[in-house]
Scaffold this motif. Structure first.
Motif, mmCIF file in Angstrom:
data_model
loop_
_atom_site.group_PDB
_atom_site.id
_atom_site.type_symbol
_atom_site.label_atom_id
_atom_site.label_comp_id
_atom_site.label_asym_id
_atom_site.label_seq_id
_atom_site.Cartn_x
_atom_site.Cartn_y
_atom_site.Cartn_z
ATOM 1 N N PRO A 6 -22.798 33.092 85.840
ATOM 2 C CA PRO A 6 -23.437 31.908 85.224
ATOM 3 C C PRO A 6 -22.910 30.587 85.785
ATOM 4 O O PRO A 6 -23.674 29.633 85.937
ATOM 5 C CB PRO A 6 -23.081 32.061 83.734
ATOM 6 C CG PRO A 6 -22.850 33.525 83.547
ATOM 7 C CD PRO A 6 -22.201 33.974 84.817
ATOM 8 N N LEU A 7 -21.604 30.540 86.080
ATOM 9 C CA LEU A 7 -21.043 29.309 86.654
ATOM 10 C C LEU A 7 -21.635 29.025 88.024
ATOM 11 O O LEU A 7 -22.020 27.890 88.336
ATOM 12 C CB LEU A 7 -19.521 29.414 86.758
ATOM 13 C CG LEU A 7 -18.740 29.305 85.445
ATOM 14 C CD1 LEU A 7 -17.261 29.590 85.687
ATOM 15 C CD2 LEU A 7 -18.907 27.917 84.838
ATOM 16 N N ILE B 88 -25.658 27.280 82.605
ATOM 17 C CA ILE B 88 -24.695 28.326 82.224
ATOM 18 C C ILE B 88 -25.251 29.149 81.065
ATOM 19 O O ILE B 88 -25.199 30.387 81.076
ATOM 20 C CB ILE B 88 -23.348 27.688 81.839
ATOM 21 C CG1 ILE B 88 -22.705 27.033 83.061
ATOM 22 C CG2 ILE B 88 -22.404 28.740 81.255
ATOM 23 C CD1 ILE B 88 -21.452 26.244 82.749
#
Length: 805
Positions: free
Chosen positions: A279-280, A320
């Motif tokens: 997600p980052l 995110i």
């Protein structure tokens, strides 16, 4: 949509390297566009069709030299003593060089201005002496003439002498009247000084040829560089906010801390470094594409400095969160025994469908900022909407590709071992019990009571744009503001430009008389320290004055003074207008405040329609929307308490509490609404699905809450961390925005969505899902969570050994 996204997810998973390459190329293209076409950002704001804008346009036509932007350079001695003769000479030399810079109309030497004022004062005194002497002489001549008449009677010679005396007296009266008018103007302008009383500080006033919004950073830098590159020994130079483009950094230490906190939350939620990194990574790629695309347009569009930062803030947070929803669903399915490709496609079709719907909600709310009719706010909304749209695309394409490459390493070793078991244990297999009614009632009362208390400060909210006083105390803008306020008075930081329109085309004498009368009327108003005429049009139908208020540019007293001056009705004057930076900021704040109820109404109406469509209920949309309104005012209450009242100022780095950023309340509506609907969607859809499968209404509330609370909690913590990172930005505009969003998400996610709404739904039981039959027939079936997709693609209990390795 769910079926389409299922196919998209499957295609991206099978062609992972192609998808990753495509996103890398898009990122490179955005970076290239930014490098080639990116322009400069501005910290100034303007709105068309405001009273200030109208006066500025009038000045541009009638008195062009008075219509340009202004700025100040504040000079002070390091030892607190008066400037030496050598320092004065060096300052005068720098000022004369600044006056020759491109784009500069005038640069006023403070020492020359004070010398000229002293000379004018002396000239008035000398003129009065001369007039009195002449009057004495004429009086003596009149006495002699009267004696001659008594002795010889009337004669042509005596009549001629009488005519000369009368003419002389008339001329003296004319000269005296003009002299007294000049003396009055000098007296009214006494408070507008350029050099401090003790001689240790001076203000260099710079007037530009272009209006304030059109003065380029290069023009300002040409002036400030003169003073920076040739410093005067023992003299410190500080610059007002108008002289500097204080563009906030796009990414700083606070934002890094926020990302670290988000990374920790992801590791705790997902359990693996690979899972937390996806997600980052996708959020950074998405925000890179969105923010740099936005900034590449700054070369052709007047863009406020906060616009790309807002896009970055939103892009990171939703990027995110949206990826997390899909990754979490994929992990859960893998633990239940789904094959890798099957799980990726199904997660994209189900959670990805919810992400698209949630993202569309945020996008619509942000794009709706354009209905306010405020250009810079609409541009902010459009930039934020672009970053959110990119975040959604990244989530449904880039994440499936990365999940394919990550394989089973997205799970912990223990989870992979459990997956190999003969009968994997489904999640949430524990017994579910409905909450107790007294407990639910207590939750509602405590939750609503807490939100109402926190929202109380919002009733005292004042709006304006930040000035030098709100900057960090170690900045040159603050030092300039503080020095001027201390040595010259608060009002010197925000002088007003008053423009009087005169009827017809008066002659010079009449115009002068009217000018004095207008200046006196302005000076007679409460809160006015000094008034000085600064110019008139060639036909003498427009006269401009500088009015120095007693209070600072963001004070309530100055705001009241602006309205008072605009409302003046003076004899012989058609109209009075007010311009200047302080006036412009007041107009912008008022127009934003007027637009807020309309926009809030649009968003609330949109909220009701979307939630009725999703949940097929009347109660849930009404409760969820009222919950959003509570969250919104609670967030504003927190902002007012900290940034206007100064509570916890040391904790949040608020050096000088003051009015709230004028476009924050409107901006907060759009962003917080979208995020609130995200959380309602992910929690409420689970409740709706459980109820649709025959679970009793009160038990369905607990089912949905348990199914969604972990991911919503993690998503909210991530949002708070990302937004909270901007609370410690060096920019006075960014800090309150970051706090408002972080605090708004905190109260909405944990108080409204996970405390108050479930408790209310428990109290109302089956009535929660009531919907008129005629409306039920009209509404389309919006399968946000993709339940129909799961029925079309049932899980097959088959796991190849290769997929487990």
């Amino acid at each position: 949509m769910a079926e389409f996204l299922y196919r998209v997810g499957r295609w991206c998973a099978r062609r992972a390297r192609t998808v990753i390459t495509a996103w890398a190329l898009l990122l490179a293209a955005a970076a290239t566009a930014f490098a080639l076409f990116g322009g400069t950002l501005t910290t100034a704001f303007s709105i068309p069709d405001t009273p200030t804008e109208a006066v500025t346009e009038q000045l541009r036509d009638a008195i062009p030299e008075a219509a340009g932007g202004t700025g100040s350079i504040v000079l002070s001695t390091a030892n607190g003593e008066a400037f030496t003769a050598e320092q004065r000479a060096q300052i005068s030399d720098l000022v004369s060089r600044a006056a020759e810079a491109d784009g500069v109309e005038t640069a006023i030497d403070p020492f020359a201005a004070e010398a000229e004022r002293a000379a004018q004062t002396q000239a008035v005194a000398d003129g009065r002496t001369q007039i009195e002497t002449a009057r004495t002489e004429l009086a003596a001549a009149q006495t002699q003439l009267d004696l001659a008449r008594e002795q010889v009677g009337d004669s042509p010679e005596l009549d001629a002498q009488q005519t000369q005396i009368d003419t002389g007296l008339a001329e003296l009266e004319t000269r005296s009247a003009a002299l007294e008018q000049g003396a009055t103007l000098l007296e009214l302008a006494e408070g507008i000084t350029m050099v401090a009383e003790d001689g240790s500080a001076a203000v260099v006033s710079i007037a530009f040829t272009e209006p304030q919004m059109e003065v380029t950073p290069e023009t300002k830098a040409a002036v400030t560089d003169l003073f920076d590159d040739d410093p005067i020994d023992g003299v410190e130079a500080d610059y007002s906010s108008d002289m500097l483009e204080s563009v906030p950094s796009v990414f700083g230490a606070g934002e890094v801390v926020g990302l670290v906190v988000a990374a920790v939350a992801l590791i705790v939620m997902l359990g693996t470094l690979i899972g937390a990194s996806l997600p980052l990574l996708t959020a950074l790629v998405g925000v890179g594409v969105g923010a740099m695309t936005t900034m590449s347009l700054s070369g052709v569009i007047d863009m406020a400095s906060v616009t790309p930062v807002l896009g970055l803030m939103l892009g990171l947070a939703v990027g995110i969160d949206y990826s997390l929803f899909i990754v979490n669903r994929h992990r859960r399915q893998l633990k239940e025994g789904y094959d890798l490709d099957e799980s990726i496609a199904l997660a994209t079709g189900t959670s990805g469908n919810a992400v698209v719907f949630a993202g569309a909600t945020v996008l619509i709310a942000l794009a709706a900022l354009n209905v306010t009719g405020i250009p810079f706010l609409g541009l902010m909304g459009s930039a934020g909407a672009l970053c959110v749209a990119v975040a959604v695309l990244v989530a449904v394409t880039f994440i499936p590709a990365l999940l394919s490459l990550a394989g089973m390493k997205i799970l912990r070793r223990s989870e992979r071992a459990a997956r190999n078991a003969e009968h994997p244990t489904p999640e949430n297999a524990t017994e579910v019990k409905a909450m107790r009614t007294p407990s639910a009632l207590l939750r509602v009362l405590v939750g609503i009571g807490a939100l109402v208390v926190v929202a109380i400060p919002a009733m005292d909210m004042r709006l304006n744009l930040p000035d030098g006083s709100s900057e960090a105390h170690d900045t040159t803008q603050y030092q300039a503001y503080a020095t001027v306020a201390e040595r010259f008075g608060e009002g010197r930081n925000g002088p007003l430009l008053v423009v009087a329109t005169l009827p017809g085309s008066p002659d010079e004498a009449t115009a002068q008389t009217l000018s004095v009368q207008i200046a006196q009327a302005l000076a007679d108003q409460d809160g006015v320290v000094a008034v000085a005429p600064i110019g008139a049009s060639e036909d003498r139908t427009v006269a401009a004055f500088q009015v120095l208020p007693e209070s600072g540019p963001t004070s309530e007293a100055t705001e009241a003074l602006v309205h008072t001056l605009r409302g003046l009705d003076l004899d012989g004057v058609d109209s009075i207008g007010v311009a200047g930076n302080a006036s412009g900021n007041i107009d912008i704040s008022e127009k934003l405040a007027d637009a807020l109820p309309i926009y809030l109404g649009v968003v609330v109406g949109l909220s009701l329609l979307i939630l009725i469509l999703v949940f097929r209920s009347i109660f849930v949309p009404v409760a969820a929307t009222l919950g959003f309104v509570l969250s919104y005012f609670a967030a504003l209450g927190g902002v007012v308490a900290i940034y206007q009242w100064g509570w916890l100022a040391d904790v949040f780095g608020v050096d000088s509490p003051g009015p709230i950023l004028n476009f924050l309340p409107t901006l907060l509506v759009g962003i917080l609404f979208g995020l609130a609907m995200d959380y309602m969607l992910f929690l409420g859809s689970g409740m709706r699905e459980a109820y649709a499968h025959g679970v009793p209404a009160r038990l369905a509330v607990v089912h949905g809450l348990r199914a969604g609370r972990s991911v919503v909690t993690a998503a909210a913590i991530i949002m708070i961390a990302v937004f909270g990172g901007f609370v410690f930005s060096h920019s006075a505009m960014i800090r309150p925005i970051g706090f408002a969003l972080a605090f708004g998400v905190l109260v909405d996610a944990f108080l409204v969505r996970m405390l108050i709404i479930p408790a209310l739904m428990h109290l109302f039981g089956d009535k929660v899902w009531w919907l008129p039959k005629w409306l039920d027939r009209l509404l389309p079936d919006v399968d946000v969570e993709g339940a129909a997709l799961e029925r079309r693609h049932p899980h097959v209990e088959h796991r190849e050994s290769a997929s487990v390795s």
